[in-house]
Scaffold this motif. Structure first.
Motif, PDB file in Angstrom:
ATOM      1  N   VAL A 159       9.665 -28.637  58.273  1.00 16.72           N
ATOM      2  CA  VAL A 159      10.391 -29.058  57.078  1.00 16.72           C
ATOM      3  C   VAL A 159       9.440 -29.914  56.254  1.00 16.72           C
ATOM      4  O   VAL A 159       8.963 -30.956  56.719  1.00 16.72           O
ATOM      5  CB  VAL A 159      11.661 -29.862  57.428  1.00 16.72           C
ATOM      6  CG1 VAL A 159      12.462 -30.155  56.159  1.00 16.72           C
ATOM      7  CG2 VAL A 159      12.530 -29.095  58.421  1.00 16.72           C
ATOM      8  N   LEU A 160       9.136 -29.457  55.041  1.00 20.36           N
ATOM      9  CA  LEU A 160       8.203 -30.163  54.171  1.00 20.36           C
ATOM     10  C   LEU A 160       8.946 -30.791  53.001  1.00 20.36           C
ATOM     11  O   LEU A 160       9.880 -30.195  52.447  1.00 20.36           O
ATOM     12  CB  LEU A 160       7.142 -29.204  53.623  1.00 20.36           C
ATOM     13  CG  LEU A 160       6.391 -28.319  54.617  1.00 20.36           C
ATOM     14  CD1 LEU A 160       5.270 -27.567  53.898  1.00 20.36           C
ATOM     15  CD2 LEU A 160       5.851 -29.115  55.774  1.00 20.36           C
ATOM     16  N   PHE A 161       8.509 -31.981  52.611  1.00 22.67           N
ATOM     17  CA  PHE A 161       9.105 -32.715  51.501  1.00 22.67           C
ATOM     18  C   PHE A 161       8.047 -32.955  50.430  1.00 22.67           C
ATOM     19  O   PHE A 161       6.852 -32.789  50.664  1.00 22.67           O
ATOM     20  CB  PHE A 161       9.668 -34.049  51.993  1.00 22.67           C
ATOM     21  CG  PHE A 161      10.817 -33.924  52.952  1.00 22.67           C
ATOM     22  CD1 PHE A 161      12.127 -34.049  52.519  1.00 22.67           C
ATOM     23  CD2 PHE A 161      10.583 -33.667  54.305  1.00 22.67           C
ATOM     24  CE1 PHE A 161      13.191 -33.923  53.401  1.00 22.67           C
ATOM     25  CE2 PHE A 161      11.639 -33.554  55.197  1.00 22.67           C
ATOM     26  CZ  PHE A 161      12.947 -33.675  54.749  1.00 22.67           C
ATOM     27  N   GLU A 162       8.500 -33.376  49.249  1.00 22.15           N
ATOM     28  CA  GLU A 162       7.577 -33.669  48.149  1.00 22.15           C
ATOM     29  C   GLU A 162       6.537 -34.708  48.584  1.00 22.15           C
ATOM     30  O   GLU A 162       6.843 -35.622  49.360  1.00 22.15           O
ATOM     31  CB  GLU A 162       8.342 -34.193  46.937  1.00 22.15           C
ATOM     32  CG  GLU A 162       9.233 -33.165  46.260  1.00 22.15           C
ATOM     33  CD  GLU A 162       8.455 -32.096  45.493  1.00 22.15           C
ATOM     34  OE1 GLU A 162       7.201 -32.082  45.552  1.00 22.15           O
ATOM     35  OE2 GLU A 162       9.104 -31.262  44.850  1.00 22.15           O
ATOM     36  N   PRO A 163       5.302 -34.600  48.078  1.00 22.93           N
ATOM     37  CA  PRO A 163       4.217 -35.482  48.534  1.00 22.93           C
ATOM     38  C   PRO A 163       4.522 -36.976  48.501  1.00 22.93           C
ATOM     39  O   PRO A 163       4.065 -37.702  49.376  1.00 22.93           O
ATOM     40  CB  PRO A 163       3.071 -35.120  47.583  1.00 22.93           C
ATOM     41  CG  PRO A 163       3.296 -33.661  47.304  1.00 22.93           C
ATOM     42  CD  PRO A 163       4.790 -33.518  47.209  1.00 22.93           C
ATOM     43  N   LYS A 164       5.270 -37.456  47.540  1.00 26.22           N
ATOM     44  CA  LYS A 164       5.509 -38.900  47.441  1.00 26.22           C
ATOM     45  C   LYS A 164       6.866 -39.324  48.010  1.00 26.22           C
ATOM     46  O   LYS A 164       7.362 -40.420  47.721  1.00 26.22           O
ATOM     47  CB  LYS A 164       5.373 -39.357  45.990  1.00 26.22           C
ATOM     48  CG  LYS A 164       3.955 -39.220  45.457  1.00 26.22           C
ATOM     49  CD  LYS A 164       3.824 -39.752  44.036  1.00 26.22           C
ATOM     50  CE  LYS A 164       2.391 -39.614  43.535  1.00 26.22           C
ATOM     51  NZ  LYS A 164       2.224 -40.107  42.142  1.00 26.22           N
ATOM     52  N   THR A 165       7.461 -38.478  48.822  1.00 27.56           N
ATOM     53  CA  THR A 165       8.765 -38.796  49.414  1.00 27.56           C
ATOM     54  C   THR A 165       8.684 -40.065  50.249  1.00 27.56           C
ATOM     55  O   THR A 165       7.761 -40.240  51.051  1.00 27.56           O
ATOM     56  CB  THR A 165       9.255 -37.629  50.296  1.00 27.56           C
ATOM     57  OG1 THR A 165       9.399 -36.466  49.474  1.00 27.56           O
ATOM     58  CG2 THR A 165      10.604 -37.961  50.931  1.00 27.56           C
TER      59      THR A 165
END
Length: 286
Positions: A105-111
């Motif tokens: 599960v990947l999230f936006e870089p600045k999460t």
């Protein structure tokens, strides 16, 4: 004119490794040298890690530890240093569904850290995420996890969707991967599944699995998905041993999603990738 040339110029291929582990993993090489270190030592480790990323000419990576996000703040902090600013780092997780199917599960870089932690809570992992060194599965099924991403991490307008997180089936052909599960067809048909990761070269996949992912197997509803090669690295030396080239306008979750929806033109396997070379206009000043 220089400012014009430096502006984004459309979609480009990025070399990406989207499945990387940290010293939190019990099998990470030399983990004891780093796992219990002070913050300063952990940042030094991250610098060594990102030096290898640069050496391997990777432009995008994802930190995807089993049920753990403790190292991500160190990566995000070091990522701000001039030497490492060019690396796009997706914070993420490797989790196991209730059926024990592994997912990235990947999230936006600045999460922010709290959002990542809240996701773990939402899938039933508020406590006891690792027991005796073993990963605790979520209490959510495969379908429930994908539905959660659609419900809580997708911004919807009248006719558009913008995703802030994305799911990839991890090492799909391995023992705890998607294709070795009972009733794999039922999981595969979920519309939220658009990408599968493998930790080997695409050419080494079995013919049967290739037919499935290319949409040539009626038992799997003739559905095709994107296939990305990623290293599943558990040492610095393994970083980038498998990688894919992904064509993106911007290195965002939505950019990945659009690429996965159009794998034929936007995904290149490392063994097949050839840099594009053609004349083009890169700027015009009137």
């Amino acid at each position: 004119m220089n400012k014009l040339i430096e502006r984004p110029n459309g979609a480009n291929f990025y070399k990406a490794d989207l499945h990387l582990h940290t010293p939190f993993d019990k099998n990470f090489k030399d983990r004891n040298n780093w796992f219990n270190g002070e913050d300063r030592a952990k940042k030094d480790f991250v610098r060594l890690y990102l030096d290898k990323v640069i050496e391997k000419e990777l432009q995008i990576i994802a930190i995807t530890e089993h049920n753990d996000i403790s190292w991500i703040p160190y990566f995000q902090e070091v990522n701000k240093e001039d030497k490492y600013k060019s690396i796009n780092i997706f914070p993420g997780l490797e989790i196991a569904s209730k059926e024990a199917i592994h997912l990235l599960v990947l999230f936006e870089p600045k999460t922010k850290h709290e959002i990542l932690n809240n996701f773990l809570i939402k899938i039933g992992l508020e406590n006891k995420r690792i027991v005796s060194g073993n990963v605790t599965p979520s209490d959510k099924t495969f379908d429930e996890i994908l539905d959660l991403l659609e419900k809580d991490y997708c911004e919807k307008t009248t006719d558009l969707k913008k995703y802030n997180a994305i799911v990839i089936a991890a090492h799909g052909d391995s023992e705890n991967g998607l294709f070795n599960q009972d009733n794999a067809q039922n999981y595969y048909k979920n519309q939220g599944l658009i990408a599968v990761q493998i930790a080997k070269s695409y050419s080494s996949l079995k013919a049967g699995i290739k037919n499935i992912i290319m949409g040539k197997d009626g038992n799997y509803f003739n559905k095709n998905v994107a296939v990305i090669e990623s290293s599943d690295a558990r040492s610095i030396d393994e970083i980038g041993k498998c990688a894919s080239y992904i064509k993106l306008s911007l290195p965002t979750v939505e950019g990945l999603r659009q690429a996965f929806l159009d794998p034929e033109s936007r995904i290149r396997h490392a063994e097949d990738f050839r840099p594009e070379s053609f004349s083009r206009i890169i700027g015009l000043k009137v």
